[in-house]
Design a protein around this motif. Structure first.
Motif, PDB file in Angstrom:
ATOM      1  N   ASN A  33       0.863  -1.176   0.000  1.00  0.00           N
ATOM      2  CA  ASN A  33       0.000   0.000   0.000  1.00  0.00           C
ATOM      3  C   ASN A  33       0.900   1.227   0.000  1.00  0.00           C
ATOM      4  N   THR A  34       0.549   2.185  -0.850  1.00  0.00           N
ATOM      5  CA  THR A  34       1.339   3.410  -0.948  1.00  0.00           C
ATOM      6  C   THR A  34       0.696   4.523  -0.127  1.00  0.00           C
ATOM      7  N   TYR A  35       1.449   5.601   0.025  1.00  0.00           N
ATOM      8  CA  TYR A  35       0.905   6.772   0.711  1.00  0.00           C
ATOM      9  C   TYR A  35      -0.320   7.287  -0.033  1.00  0.00           C
ATOM     10  N   ALA A  36      -0.306   7.224  -1.362  1.00  0.00           N
ATOM     11  CA  ALA A  36      -1.457   7.663  -2.152  1.00  0.00           C
ATOM     12  C   ALA A  36      -2.690   6.802  -1.864  1.00  0.00           C
ATOM     13  N   PHE A  38      -3.562   5.815   0.890  1.00  0.00           N
ATOM     14  CA  PHE A  38      -4.103   6.297   2.153  1.00  0.00           C
ATOM     15  C   PHE A  38      -4.272   7.810   2.132  1.00  0.00           C
ATOM     16  N   VAL A  39      -4.793   8.316   1.059  1.00  0.00           N
ATOM     17  CA  VAL A  39      -5.266   9.685   0.825  1.00  0.00           C
ATOM     18  C   VAL A  39      -4.208  10.768   0.630  1.00  0.00           C
ATOM     19  N   MET A  40      -2.935  10.438   0.523  1.00  0.00           N
ATOM     20  CA  MET A  40      -1.964  11.467   0.157  1.00  0.00           C
ATOM     21  C   MET A  40      -2.196  11.808  -1.308  1.00  0.00           C
ATOM     22  N   VAL A  44       1.891  14.762  -4.756  1.00  0.00           N
ATOM     23  CA  VAL A  44       2.877  15.026  -3.699  1.00  0.00           C
ATOM     24  C   VAL A  44       4.049  14.053  -3.889  1.00  0.00           C
ATOM     25  N   PRO A  45       5.289  14.585  -3.913  1.00  0.00           N
ATOM     26  CA  PRO A  45       6.447  13.689  -4.044  1.00  0.00           C
ATOM     27  C   PRO A  45       6.452  12.624  -2.947  1.00  0.00           C
ATOM     28  N   GLY A  46       6.683  11.395  -3.350  1.00  0.00           N
ATOM     29  CA  GLY A  46       6.715  10.287  -2.396  1.00  0.00           C
ATOM     30  C   GLY A  46       5.392   9.590  -2.210  1.00  0.00           C
ATOM     31  N   SER A  47       4.338  10.070  -2.862  1.00  0.00           N
ATOM     32  CA  SER A  47       3.029   9.442  -2.682  1.00  0.00           C
ATOM     33  C   SER A  47       3.000   8.012  -3.217  1.00  0.00           C
ATOM     34  N   ASP A  48       3.934   7.688  -4.106  1.00  0.00           N
ATOM     35  CA  ASP A  48       4.008   6.337  -4.660  1.00  0.00           C
ATOM     36  C   ASP A  48       4.848   5.389  -3.808  1.00  0.00           C
ATOM     37  N   LYS A  49       5.401   5.880  -2.715  1.00  0.00           N
ATOM     38  CA  LYS A  49       6.236   5.052  -1.851  1.00  0.00           C
ATOM     39  C   LYS A  49       5.379   4.217  -0.903  1.00  0.00           C
ATOM     40  N   VAL A  50       5.994   3.204  -0.309  1.00  0.00           N
ATOM     41  CA  VAL A  50       5.282   2.209   0.493  1.00  0.00           C
ATOM     42  C   VAL A  50       5.077   2.699   1.925  1.00  0.00           C
ATOM     43  N   VAL A  51       3.801   2.743   2.335  1.00  0.00           N
ATOM     44  CA  VAL A  51       3.471   3.045   3.729  1.00  0.00           C
ATOM     45  C   VAL A  51       3.198   1.751   4.501  1.00  0.00           C
ATOM     46  N   VAL A  63       7.738 -10.739   6.623  1.00  0.00           N
ATOM     47  CA  VAL A  63       8.527  -9.526   6.761  1.00  0.00           C
ATOM     48  C   VAL A  63       7.658  -8.359   6.317  1.00  0.00           C
ATOM     49  N   MET A  64       7.825  -7.235   7.000  1.00  0.00           N
ATOM     50  CA  MET A  64       7.110  -6.022   6.623  1.00  0.00           C
ATOM     51  C   MET A  64       8.131  -4.992   6.165  1.00  0.00           C
ATOM     52  N   GLY A  65       7.675  -4.056   5.330  1.00  0.00           N
ATOM     53  CA  GLY A  65       8.558  -3.012   4.843  1.00  0.00           C
ATOM     54  C   GLY A  65       7.820  -1.700   4.689  1.00  0.00           C
ATOM     55  N   TYR A  66       8.590  -0.618   4.711  1.00  0.00           N
ATOM     56  CA  TYR A  66       8.042   0.728   4.765  1.00  0.00           C
ATOM     57  C   TYR A  66       9.094   1.668   4.185  1.00  0.00           C
ATOM     58  N   ASP A  67       8.666   2.701   3.476  1.00  0.00           N
ATOM     59  CA  ASP A  67       9.562   3.761   3.022  1.00  0.00           C
ATOM     60  C   ASP A  67       9.420   4.956   3.950  1.00  0.00           C
ATOM     61  N   VAL A  68      10.505   5.333   4.613  1.00  0.00           N
ATOM     62  CA  VAL A  68      10.489   6.477   5.515  1.00  0.00           C
ATOM     63  C   VAL A  68      10.309   7.742   4.668  1.00  0.00           C
ATOM     64  N   PRO A  69       9.309   8.564   4.956  1.00  0.00           N
ATOM     65  CA  PRO A  69       9.063   9.765   4.153  1.00  0.00           C
ATOM     66  C   PRO A  69      10.295  10.667   4.071  1.00  0.00           C
ATOM     67  N   GLY A  70      10.579  11.115   2.861  1.00  0.00           N
ATOM     68  CA  GLY A  70      11.667  12.051   2.645  1.00  0.00           C
ATOM     69  C   GLY A  70      13.036  11.421   2.490  1.00  0.00           C
ATOM     70  N   LEU A  71      13.186  10.140   2.783  1.00  0.00           N
ATOM     71  CA  LEU A  71      14.476   9.476   2.616  1.00  0.00           C
ATOM     72  C   LEU A  71      14.471   8.719   1.296  1.00  0.00           C
ATOM     73  N   THR A  72      15.426   9.033   0.433  1.00  0.00           N
ATOM     74  CA  THR A  72      15.399   8.438  -0.899  1.00  0.00           C
ATOM     75  C   THR A  72      16.737   7.891  -1.352  1.00  0.00           C
TER      76      THR A  72
END
Length: 150
Positions: A33-36, A38-40, A44-51, A63-72
């Protein structure tokens, strides 16, 4: 009461690629699931990243994974290096992912797949405490400690 733990890895923008890789290694079901999602707003930059990301396989792997906002850029958050020196593991990483199975044969295929693009810290082989032990840092910066448990 049953308790289950699941390793949750924090990435710098490559959580999707890492989770897809782990699914290819261990099988199972992939949820991303991406930030987008969940309503981002999509613009917005990063909306395609994994929340929220999860790989769950019937063999027990999770295993779970997540993209920390702003870290690329760079390896996994909190990553560092791990090496063998004079028969000792030397590391500045906070966490390793431990993987075990009853036989070396069960582990070998997972080891071979994880080793692609990895830094092998200690080759998978018999050790003083196990019929098989190895350690590697995969291409996403995650260090795996792999051993035969029986």
């Amino acid at each position: 009461m049953t308790i289950q733990t699941t390793t949750h890895l924090n990435f710098r923008g490559d959580a999707r690629a890492a989770l897809e890789f782990y699914q290819s290694v261990f099988g199972g079901h992939l949820v991303v699931n991406t930030y987008a999602d969940f309503v981002m707003p999509a613009e917005v930059p990063g909306s395609d990243k994994v929340v929220f990301g999860l790989v769950a396989a019937e063999n027990g792997f999770r295993v779970m994974g997540y993209d920390v906002p702003g870290l690329t850029d760079g390896p996994i958050v909190g990553g560092g290096s791990t090496r063998r020196e004079n028969g000792t593991t030397v590391t500045d990483q906070a966490v390793f992912v431990s993987l075990s199975a009853d036989t070396l044969e069960e582990l070998q295929g997972h080891w071979d797949a994880l080793a692609v693009g990895a830094v092998v810290v200690e080759p998978l082989a018999a050790s003083a405490w196990s019929a098989g032990f190895g350690m590697l840092t995969d291409r996403f910066g995650v260090t795996w400690s792999i051993s035969v448990s029986a």
